[in-house]
Enzyme design. Sequence first.
Site, PDB file in Angstrom:
ATOM      1  N   LEU A   1       0.785  -1.229  -0.312  1.00 15.87           N
ATOM      2  CA  LEU A   1      -0.305  -0.177   0.130  1.00 15.87           C
ATOM      3  C   LEU A   1       0.764   1.608   0.381  1.00 15.87           C
ATOM      4  O   LEU A   1       0.606   2.314  -0.705  1.00 15.87           O
ATOM      5  CB  LEU A   1      -0.889  -0.454   1.078  1.00 15.87           C
ATOM      6  CG  LEU A   1      -1.246   1.325   0.673  1.00 15.87           C
ATOM      7  CD1 LEU A   1      -3.265   1.043  -0.048  1.00 15.87           C
ATOM      8  CD2 LEU A   1      -3.182   1.806   2.459  1.00 15.87           C
ATOM      9  N   TYR A   2       1.891   1.333   0.432  1.00 12.20           N
ATOM     10  CA  TYR A   2       3.149   2.538   0.516  1.00 12.20           C
ATOM     11  C   TYR A   2       3.156   2.547  -0.614  1.00 12.20           C
ATOM     12  O   TYR A   2       3.135   3.758  -1.418  1.00 12.20           O
ATOM     13  CB  TYR A   2       4.395   2.303   1.945  1.00 12.20           C
ATOM     14  CG  TYR A   2       5.712   3.167   1.104  1.00 12.20           C
ATOM     15  CD1 TYR A   2       5.032   4.442   1.670  1.00 12.20           C
ATOM     16  CD2 TYR A   2       6.431   2.575   0.634  1.00 12.20           C
ATOM     17  CE1 TYR A   2       6.073   5.304   1.430  1.00 12.20           C
ATOM     18  CE2 TYR A   2       7.303   3.888   0.349  1.00 12.20           C
ATOM     19  CZ  TYR A   2       7.567   4.615   0.708  1.00 12.20           C
ATOM     20  OH  TYR A   2       8.127   5.666   0.780  1.00 12.20           O
ATOM     21  N   ALA A   3       3.645   1.467  -1.696  1.00 12.86           N
ATOM     22  CA  ALA A   3       3.906   2.183  -2.924  1.00 12.86           C
ATOM     23  C   ALA A   3       2.980   2.495  -3.662  1.00 12.86           C
ATOM     24  O   ALA A   3       3.128   3.337  -4.549  1.00 12.86           O
ATOM     25  CB  ALA A   3       4.510   0.632  -3.922  1.00 12.86           C
TER      26      ALA A   3
END
Length: 341
Positions: A151-153
Site C-alpha cells: 500500500l505504501y508503494a
Amino acid sequence: MKVFITGTAGFIGFHLARLLLAEGHTVHGYDGLTDYYDVRLKQRRHAMLREFPAFVATEAMLEDLPALQAAVQAAQPDVIVHLAAQAGVRYSLENPAAYIDANLVGTFHLLQAAVQARPRHLLLASTSSVYGANTHMPFAEGDKADTPLTLYAATKKANEAMSHAYSHIHGLPTTVFRFFTVYGPWGRPDMALFKFTRGILDGTPIDIYNHGDMQRDFTYIDDLVRAIRLLIDAVPPAPEARTPTHGWQPVEGDTLSPAAPWRVVNIGNSQPVRLLDFVDAIEAEVGRPATRRYLPMQLGDVPATWADASLLQRLTGYRPQTPVREGVRAFVQWYRTFYSG
C-alpha cells in the site's frame, strides 16, 4: 530563495533543510512529529535546524488543512519540497490507514496549498517501490510502474498521478523524484542500517530476509539532498514553452509530460550492492561480527533495486557516487556519538 519543506524533522527533510540553510536560503519547515519512531530523534533534528536564524518550523499534521495552508501562506515560498509521508514498506502491512491519511489526504492538502501559493517549482518525493514487480533493471523512469506490491508503494504512485493532474490543471511546474534506499547519519530507526548496527553493538541477532539473496541501490543521504538541491533549479517548462525561441533544448530521455510542466526523476547510486556485502561493511566498521538470522522473503518486499540515474545526470550534471563503505562508516560514527550517553 524561500523554501517550504514538509518533513523537516524527518531524515531526508532535516538534511535538505540544513543544506539549504547553510547556503543562505530561508526555510520554513512543517512536520507533525508523529510517533512512528522515537520522537526524541525528530525533536533533536528540529532543534539543530532552529540554530539557524533563517529557519522557522510549524509543528502540525498534513491532515490539518487550515494549519498547512496558513503555514504555506506565511512562508510565501519560491519553492515547495514535499517530503513528509508515512514511510516504511513493512509498516504499511500493519497500519494501512496511516498511509491513506498521511500520503493521500496529506498530499492532496499540500497540492491545494501549493495552488494558492503558486511557487515557481513544486517537488515531491516518491520511491523506488513504485516499480513493484517490475523485473527489468536498471529501473528507468519510463518503465511501467503499475504493479505495486504494498500500500505504501500504491500511495506514492497515486501521489505521482495526483501531482500530474494538478500540474496540468493549474500549470504548476512539478518534479517528482523516486528515491532508492537512502541511508546515512540521522537515519530512521526502522531502516536496515540502523537496525543492523544496533543489533551488532548490542549482541542481538539481526534478521536477514530472503536468506541474504537481495540487492539494494544504497544512496547516501548527502548525495540525495545534493541531487534534490540541483533539481530545484531544473524547473520543468510548460508544453507551450518547449521551443528554441524560449531557449529550451530537449534532454535525452526526459520524462516531461506532453500535457503539463511535470517530470519524474530517479535519484539512486546506480550501483546495486548485495545485502550480505552491506552487512560485511557494517561489521567491519563496528569491529565485531553479527549474529545473523536468515529468514524467508517478507511479504511485499522485492529481491533487488537498481536505479538508472542518467536523466538526473543529464538534467543537473550530477549523480550520486558515495561508496557504501564510506557511507556506512559515517553512519556508524554518528550512531556511536549520538547514543554514547
